[in-house]
Structures are given as structure tokens and as C-alpha cells.
Design a protein around this motif. Structure first.
Motif, PDB file in Angstrom:
ATOM      1  N   PHE A  66      49.882  44.841  66.856  1.00  0.00           N
ATOM      2  CA  PHE A  66      50.607  46.045  66.426  1.00  0.00           C
ATOM      3  C   PHE A  66      51.019  45.861  64.969  1.00  0.00           C
ATOM      4  N   THR A  67      50.798  46.904  64.173  1.00  0.00           N
ATOM      5  CA  THR A  67      51.125  46.854  62.746  1.00  0.00           C
ATOM      6  C   THR A  67      51.943  48.071  62.356  1.00  0.00           C
ATOM      7  N   ALA A  68      53.005  47.851  61.606  1.00  0.00           N
ATOM      8  CA  ALA A  68      53.822  48.935  61.056  1.00  0.00           C
ATOM      9  C   ALA A  68      53.901  48.758  59.543  1.00  0.00           C
ATOM     10  N   LYS A  69      53.467  49.775  58.825  1.00  0.00           N
ATOM     11  CA  LYS A  69      53.494  49.738  57.367  1.00  0.00           C
ATOM     12  C   LYS A  69      54.531  50.732  56.857  1.00  0.00           C
ATOM     13  N   SER A  70      55.445  50.260  56.053  1.00  0.00           N
ATOM     14  CA  SER A  70      56.476  51.136  55.504  1.00  0.00           C
ATOM     15  C   SER A  70      55.877  52.024  54.413  1.00  0.00           C
ATOM     16  N   TYR A 123      54.302  56.574  56.138  1.00  0.00           N
ATOM     17  CA  TYR A 123      54.283  55.331  56.909  1.00  0.00           C
ATOM     18  C   TYR A 123      53.060  55.330  57.824  1.00  0.00           C
ATOM     19  N   ARG A 124      52.685  54.143  58.304  1.00  0.00           N
ATOM     20  CA  ARG A 124      51.515  53.987  59.166  1.00  0.00           C
ATOM     21  C   ARG A 124      51.849  53.080  60.342  1.00  0.00           C
ATOM     22  N   LEU A 125      51.412  53.471  61.532  1.00  0.00           N
ATOM     23  CA  LEU A 125      51.568  52.672  62.739  1.00  0.00           C
ATOM     24  C   LEU A 125      50.187  52.494  63.365  1.00  0.00           C
ATOM     25  N   SER A 126      49.829  51.264  63.710  1.00  0.00           N
ATOM     26  CA  SER A 126      48.506  51.022  64.279  1.00  0.00           C
ATOM     27  C   SER A 126      48.593  50.041  65.437  1.00  0.00           C
ATOM     28  N   GLU A 173      45.240  54.335  64.566  1.00  0.00           N
ATOM     29  CA  GLU A 173      46.287  54.346  63.533  1.00  0.00           C
ATOM     30  C   GLU A 173      46.885  55.740  63.431  1.00  0.00           C
ATOM     31  N   TRP A 174      48.201  55.805  63.378  1.00  0.00           N
ATOM     32  CA  TRP A 174      48.909  57.071  63.197  1.00  0.00           C
ATOM     33  C   TRP A 174      49.485  57.116  61.784  1.00  0.00           C
ATOM     34  N   ASP A 213      51.579  59.780  59.243  1.00  0.00           N
ATOM     35  CA  ASP A 213      52.300  61.049  59.132  1.00  0.00           C
ATOM     36  C   ASP A 213      52.250  61.520  57.674  1.00  0.00           C
TER      37      ASP A 213
END
Length: 212
Positions: free
Chosen positions: A13-17, A66-69, A86-87, A89
Motif C-alpha cells: 500500500f502506498t500513499a503519496k501526499s 494526493y495518490r493512494l495505490s 491507483e486512486w 483525486d
């Protein structure tokens, strides 16, 4: 974060600010006009505007979305398979006037972003197989979601390649990729009720073939 369920299977799981950027645009423009007499090689008269008339400076701040994958990977004895979604917004992009002098323009820009963009789901899958100790094959597919509101938009890429291990840390790869982008766009909008017809729509299709 990566969690290995088994030695060969894992999920990550990856979260990019957002990226916070400060941008300053400086521009200068002028007009230069040369008048020629018939059959003359040199300009008969020249007109140039003052450079200072076209000087402008614009400083602003931008926040990228931001990105969530979420991804998974499975390793086999003769290859591997990976996939992730990957999401993004895009509607969360924000504009801010650096000096805070033009709040009306700032509000209009952010409202335009919200009215134009939306969240999109991107998906990728790829794999590699080892034919022997030298040659390997690879394939992949990438789908980019629609970031636009009220728009018909698709974007995907498929690739296929082969690689060779030459030894002494040297590798050679050859890949072919096919990219297709399809979308519809209205060059202008008319008063449909008055003209009793719909606004014109251009159906644009872009197909690209690449190899490297």
C-alpha cells in the motif's frame, strides 16, 4: 507498506501526499513589424513596440493531487506477476495567489478545477517469464481513468517485450508499446434550445505505436 503473506506473495500500500509548488512566471513580449516595398529585399520601414509594455510577473502556489495505490506481486519459479490500482483525486488540485491580493481570481480558479476534474482510478498489470538463463519475455497493460467530469475519455497502453542477459552485468531489452487515447470534445457550445440542435462534438482518436 509491504506485507508478505508467503515468501513469494506480497501486497503493498502506498500513499503519496500532494506536492506543494511555488511558481513564478516572468514574461516579456513585444511586436516587431517590417514593411517592404514591392520587389524590395530590405525593409522600407520598421516598427517595434517598447519592451517594457509587455513585461509581466505572476507568482502563485499549486498543490498537486494526493495518490493512494494498492498492489500485489506473485513470484513463480520461472517469472513473476504484478498488479496495482491507483486512486488520484484530480479535483483536489488547489491554486492560491502567492501574495493573497486576488482572492476573486483564486476562488474562480479553484471552482473551475472542481467543475472540470474528478477522481480517477488507474490500473496496471505486468508480468515477466524466464525462458532460460539468457532470454526473458515481458508484457504489460496500463489503463488511465477519466480525470474529467462530463467527458468521454479513455487512455490505455499495452506493451510486449523481450530481454537478454549478456553477462558481466550487461542487459539488452526490446519493447513495443501501443497507446490509444479516445475522447470527445466540443470546440464551442451553441444555444441548443434556440437552434434546435446539439453543440458540435469532435470524436478524437489517437493511436501510437512505439518501440524501444
Amino acid at each position: 507498506m509491504i506485507y508478505k503473506f508467503t515468501p513469494t506473495f506480497s501486497i503493498g500500500f502506498t500513499a503519496k501526499s500532494p506536492t506543494f509548488m511555488n511558481i513564478k512566471d516572468d514574461s516579456e513580449n513585444y511586436t516587431k513589424i517590417n514593411y517592404f516595398l514591392p520587389d524590395a529585399n530590405n525593409a522600407h520601414y520598421q516598427f517595434v513596440t517598447n519592451d517594457k509594455i509587455g513585461v509581466s510577473s505572476w507568482e502563485y502556489n499549486m498543490n498537486t493531487p494526493y495518490r493512494l495505490s494498492l498492489g500485489a506481486s506473485q513470484v513463480f519459479s520461472k517469472g513473476l506477476l504484478t498488479a496495482d490500482v491507483e486512486w488520484v483525486d484530480y479535483g483536489a488540485i488547489r491554486y492560491k495567489d502567492a501574495g493573497g491580493y486576488n482572492r476573486i481570481q483564486e476562488d474562480q480558479m479553484n471552482q473551475s478545477i472542481k467543475d472540470t476534474y474528478q477522481g480517477a482510478l488507474n490500473a496496471r498489470i505486468g508480468g515477466e517469464v524466464l525462458f532460460d538463463n539468457v532470454f526473458s519475455g515481458r508484457a504489460g497493460f496500463n489503463y488511465s481513468g477519466n480525470p474529467y467530469k462530463n467527458a468521454d475519455y479513455t487512455n490505455y497502453t499495452a506493451s510486449l517485450g523481450i530481454g537478454a542477459k549478456l553477462g558481466r552485468g550487461m542487459y539488452i531489452d526490446l519493447t513495443g508499446a501501443y497507446n490509444a487515447i479516445n475522447y470527445k470534445e466540443s470546440p464551442y457550445v451553441i444555444d441548443e434550445a434556440h437552434w434546435k440542435t446539439t453543440s458540435p462534438v469532435a470524436d478524437i482518436k489517437i493511436n501510437e505505436q512505439m518501440s524501444f
